[in-house]
Design a protein around this motif. Sequence first.
Motif, PDB file in Angstrom:
ATOM      1  N   GLY A 143      -1.512 -12.469 -23.804  1.00 14.35           N
ATOM      2  CA  GLY A 143      -0.464 -12.541 -23.442  1.00 14.35           C
ATOM      3  C   GLY A 143       0.464 -10.361 -23.354  1.00 14.35           C
ATOM      4  N   VAL A 144      -0.390  -9.584 -23.329  1.00 14.84           N
ATOM      5  CA  VAL A 144      -0.859  -8.610 -22.833  1.00 14.84           C
ATOM      6  C   VAL A 144      -0.946  -7.913 -21.256  1.00 14.84           C
ATOM      7  N   ILE A 145       0.067  -7.269 -20.900  1.00 14.21           N
ATOM      8  CA  ILE A 145      -0.650  -6.483 -19.818  1.00 14.21           C
ATOM      9  C   ILE A 145      -1.562  -5.357 -19.719  1.00 14.21           C
ATOM     10  N   THR A 146      -2.433  -5.751 -18.961  1.00 17.98           N
ATOM     11  CA  THR A 146      -3.316  -4.564 -18.856  1.00 17.98           C
ATOM     12  C   THR A 146      -3.612  -3.930 -17.555  1.00 17.98           C
ATOM     13  N   GLY A 147      -3.311  -4.865 -16.646  1.00 13.99           N
ATOM     14  CA  GLY A 147      -3.613  -3.758 -15.389  1.00 13.99           C
ATOM     15  C   GLY A 147      -2.038  -4.903 -14.466  1.00 13.99           C
ATOM     16  N   ALA A 148      -2.970  -4.683 -12.732  1.00 15.73           N
ATOM     17  CA  ALA A 148      -1.953  -5.135 -11.946  1.00 15.73           C
ATOM     18  C   ALA A 148      -3.361  -5.516 -10.697  1.00 15.73           C
ATOM     19  N   VAL A 149      -2.757  -6.079  -9.537  1.00 14.65           N
ATOM     20  CA  VAL A 149      -4.158  -6.939  -8.654  1.00 14.65           C
ATOM     21  C   VAL A 149      -3.160  -7.118  -7.538  1.00 14.65           C
ATOM     22  N   TYR A 150      -3.858  -6.250  -6.193  1.00  9.58           N
ATOM     23  CA  TYR A 150      -3.084  -6.238  -4.575  1.00  9.58           C
ATOM     24  C   TYR A 150      -4.045  -6.414  -4.001  1.00  9.58           C
ATOM     25  N   LEU A 151      -3.593  -7.179  -3.468  1.00 11.09           N
ATOM     26  CA  LEU A 151      -4.123  -7.417  -2.470  1.00 11.09           C
ATOM     27  C   LEU A 151      -3.858  -7.541  -1.090  1.00 11.09           C
ATOM     28  N   HIS A 152      -4.610  -7.152   0.142  1.00 14.20           N
ATOM     29  CA  HIS A 152      -4.216  -7.113   1.043  1.00 14.20           C
ATOM     30  C   HIS A 152      -4.556  -7.886   2.714  1.00 14.20           C
ATOM     31  N   GLU A 153      -3.963  -8.978   3.238  1.00 12.51           N
ATOM     32  CA  GLU A 153      -4.991  -9.688   4.969  1.00 12.51           C
ATOM     33  C   GLU A 153      -4.477  -8.778   5.873  1.00 12.51           C
ATOM     34  N   SER A 154      -4.779  -9.010   6.608  1.00 12.52           N
ATOM     35  CA  SER A 154      -4.501  -8.788   7.864  1.00 12.52           C
ATOM     36  C   SER A 154      -4.606  -9.874   8.922  1.00 12.52           C
ATOM     37  N   ASP A 155      -4.522 -11.410   9.523  1.00  8.98           N
ATOM     38  CA  ASP A 155      -4.793 -12.051  10.289  1.00  8.98           C
ATOM     39  C   ASP A 155      -4.252 -11.535  11.701  1.00  8.98           C
ATOM     40  N   GLY A 156      -4.870 -11.650  12.524  1.00  2.23           N
ATOM     41  CA  GLY A 156      -4.404 -11.152  14.278  1.00  2.23           C
ATOM     42  C   GLY A 156      -4.769 -12.311  14.852  1.00  2.23           C
ATOM     43  N   GLU A 157      -5.580 -13.558  14.246  1.00  6.12           N
ATOM     44  CA  GLU A 157      -5.790 -14.784  14.933  1.00  6.12           C
ATOM     45  C   GLU A 157      -5.064 -15.880  15.293  1.00  6.12           C
ATOM     46  N   ARG A 158      -3.620 -15.779  13.642  1.00  2.00           N
ATOM     47  CA  ARG A 158      -2.791 -17.104  14.267  1.00  2.00           C
ATOM     48  C   ARG A 158      -1.281 -16.162  14.669  1.00  2.00           C
ATOM     49  N   GLY A 159      -1.896 -15.099  14.185  1.00  2.00           N
ATOM     50  CA  GLY A 159      -0.650 -14.280  15.260  1.00  2.00           C
ATOM     51  C   GLY A 159       0.088 -14.294  16.781  1.00  2.00           C
ATOM     52  N   ARG A 160      -2.069 -14.226  17.549  1.00  2.00           N
ATOM     53  CA  ARG A 160      -2.231 -14.384  18.658  1.00  2.00           C
ATOM     54  C   ARG A 160      -2.175 -15.434  19.238  1.00  2.00           C
ATOM     55  N   ILE A 161      -2.430 -16.958  18.391  1.00  3.02           N
ATOM     56  CA  ILE A 161      -1.932 -17.638  18.626  1.00  3.02           C
ATOM     57  C   ILE A 161      -0.535 -18.617  18.650  1.00  3.02           C
ATOM     58  N   LEU A 162       0.325 -17.798  18.001  1.00  3.50           N
ATOM     59  CA  LEU A 162       2.219 -17.941  17.905  1.00  3.50           C
ATOM     60  C   LEU A 162       2.091 -17.203  19.411  1.00  3.50           C
TER      61      LEU A 162
END
Length: 469
Positions: A143-162
């Motif tokens: 129940g005690v917040i001891t930190g935080a995690v950040y994730l980042h992703e770049s997806d070129g393939e889906r973008g290109r299909i779109l």
Amino acid sequence: MKRIINTGSIRFRFFVFIALLLLVLLLLLNLYPYISARDAVYQEKQSSMSSRGAALASALAVLDRPDEERVAEVLRLLDIQDYDRVIFVDGEGRVIYDSRGGGDDGHVQEDLRTALSSKTVFRSSLKGESFSSGYAVPVSAQGVITGAVYLHESDGERGRILHAMQIQIRTVSVIIAAAAFAMATVYSAGTLRRVQELSASMRIVAGGDYSYRMPTSGTDELAELGNEFNELTERLEDTERQRRRFVSDASHELKTPLASIRLLSDSIVQNEDMDVGTVREFVTDIGNEAERLQRTTEKLLALSRLDDDIQIVPEPVDVRQVTLDALAVLRPLAEERSVTIRTALDDGCVVLATVDDMFHIVFNLMENAIKYNVPNGSVGVFLHIGGESVLFTVEDTGIGIPESETYNIFSRFYRIDKARSREAGGSGLGLSIVHDAVKAHGGSIAVGQNKPQGSRFIVSFPLYSIERT
Ligand SMILES: Nc1ncnc2c1ncn2[C@@H]1O[C@H](COP(=O)(O)OP(=O)(O)O)[C@@H](O)[C@H]1O
Ligand SMILES: [Mg+2]
């Protein structure tokens, strides 16, 4: 000055309509699939990032004193390679681990702070041809917040299909628009040509060529319009033909007595020693011809009055009285021809008409019966009420009317035996006056044979009664 584009024309409005319709349709076609595909990708990113993020957060929560190396170790164990950046901060927001070693892309700091206040953050956007997605999740132990995690992703393939999909849709849209416009142009040109043909035909007919018929084909509204127009022209042509014939017949009819008058007066003038007896004879003839002219013009006037649509006010007319008046005028003629007249005239035969028209009807029928009779022949005149009608019958024992002529005799200037009619002073107008007068007052007329010889005319009118009106 003629405008090049007539904004009031049907064609212009048609094109504006087509253009607006296409615009709306193509806009929908371009936006809807793109937006929904993009949203589906966002959703998929969110669900995959939140499950990976949660796994990572719970793995990091059990580290009792996390440092850069330990975090890297956990990441290796969890096999997180899809992400181009992973950041871990402790409870105070100090960066313990950053796979890229620093730098800020947009909202990273802000999202980590939000995560430290125990909320997860997900952002995804399409930048150029690539989906950029960020996810921040709190790390908590008991129940005690001891930190935080950040994730980042770049997806070129889906973008290109779109992106490719969008280009394809755009190409298809351009083709559809071009095809629709081409079709609309061809169709409107065809329709316009037919409308122009119709108005050209109208101009031709308005110019006086009543024999012109517009070529029509098909069964659509324009073809129907063309057929209606042709029928109208045909009626016009018919009326025009009748008018011409009437004028030529009428002038011919007036020409003959006028020529006689000229001839007679010329011979009197040129022949200086003409004896008084001959002069008297010639002048009497001139008088007769003049009388004939007078009769013809009176009949023409009667006809033209019947032709006019001036509303005559009908009144109750006692047919018996009118018949007696006409008989009084005709008696001398009957005596001259040795024709006897039998009558049986009932009282109460009242019809709604005018005295003048009624007189024309009974007079002409009885005059004909006397004129086209044989010496010592007889004429029967009967008047009685039959049901709701007044029936007026004239029959004679005369020369009769061939079955084939019964239709023609009501035409203007028509005479079966021209010589005989002329000799009797006829112009061929009597029966057409009778016909028009009968029709003008809602009656009907029939002609048939009399037994054993002669003819019979029956005129029927609605009986006038006070209750009826
Ligand atoms: N009662 C009749 N008997 C025989 N022929 C008739 C009779 N009534 C009319 N007709 C024929 O119909 C023609 C047309 O009649 P009408 O219009 O009265 O002209 P018209 O001035 O010659 O009397 C006459 O010329 C005559 O040939
Ligand atoms: Mg007559």
